[in-house]
Design an enzyme around this catalytic site. Sequence first.
Site, short mmCIF file in Angstrom:
data_model
loop_
_atom_site.label_atom_id
_atom_site.label_comp_id
_atom_site.label_asym_id
_atom_site.label_seq_id
_atom_site.Cartn_x
_atom_site.Cartn_y
_atom_site.Cartn_z
CE LYS A 126 -4.47 0.77 0.22
NZ LYS A 126 -5.53 0.00 -0.66
CG ASP A 166 -7.27 3.62 -1.17
OD1 ASP A 166 -8.47 3.12 -0.98
OD2 ASP A 166 -6.86 3.89 0.05
#
Length: 445
Positions: A126, A166
């Site tokens: 991430k 995201d």
Amino acid sequence: MQDVVEKVYEQVVTRNRGEVEFHQAVHEVLESLGPVIAKHPHYAEGALLERIVEPERQIMFRVPWVDDAGQVHVNRGFRIEFNSALGPYKGGLRFHPSVNAGIIKFLGFEQIFKNALTAQGIGGGKGGSDFDPHGRSDAEVMRFCQSFMTELARHIGPSTDVPAGDIGVGGREIGYMFGQYKRLRNSYDAGVLTGKGLAWGGSLVRTEATGYGTVLFAQSMLSTKGESLEGKKVLVSGAGNVAIYAIEKAQQLGATPITFSDSSGYVVDEAGVDLELLKQVKEVERGRVADYVERRPGARLVTGGSVWDVPGDVALPCATQNELNGDAAATLLRGGCGVVSEGANMPSTPEAVEAFQKAGILFGPGKAANAGGVATSALEMEQNAGRTRWDFATAEAKLTGIMADIHDSCVAAAEEYGRPGDYVLGANAAGFTRVADVMIAHGIV
């Protein structure tokens, strides 16, 4: 074996001080794994728990950029490459003021198990920045993205690490970052980023995938009780990509979504959300939920309380982490909610999860329920590798099959470890064992 699990958690807290979201994510996984470790003690003997909670690589860097007035700004960039046992690191980039190392670490840790559940050969990672794209011009966003990618480019690649979007990172941001990557590398590596535009390597259904998958998971859970979404009243939080397409899929399956929200409040539309108007406001105009209410007779904006104060049958938290607490869970249960399927990452606090499980309702944790996004990202990588493109029906059918397989894997694992119907245990156990077995096969690396 519970002592082993507790010892590992204590080490995580000591080594990662102040990173409360990461602590929460690790605790949620580890507390589920007691039955797994008891049945398979070799996982503890090989220090699999200690190894899986430690990122393989943590990258933090300075991101300088210049706004339209000529003022210089400096943000922080992050990439946590957490676990590559199953394949290249895979996980989104988040641009939001709340981003810090602990947030990215929690998201990356969750991504390990989510990606494992898809069975698509992708590891967990991430990244992101504390940059806020809201209110910035396209030119400012472009300059930031180019600066961010100038550093990130040296750490990623189609077989190494494949970021996606995201919160705060959509098609615009992905486009600017891909353009800079291509410029730096002198190589059209289409598979280095996912969530791309359809004209340059993107996949149909990728935009819809997380929201669609969340609803498909809810439908699968209901099917175990002989029920469906048909006729059910659905509560949705958020008004971004995940929320919009969760609303769309819920409507397709005969449900009536009546809420959505953003930071300014939540909307209640008892007649059912006007999806086209919502898309116009949020996707085209980049407006606020109040703009929807101004144009939608009968809809009302609530600026206090919580979207979970509204009575409904199904709850789909699609906004952000820890948005649904213990008090909200109690209110939901009193309002007749029998299904919660998480569209966001860890949107329910531990107290909320405990309340749902004690009440015996159907609860789908995010690492399983919202895996549709990363699953379709992996399908995008597959199309890029083969220089091909599937039509919408083909891509959606593959997504539907993957979500059904994830659901069934969770059900089977929960039954294997003595807690039938516990999707939290099922998701954690199934994801962990898939990764741990391969880590053993690869040796101590």
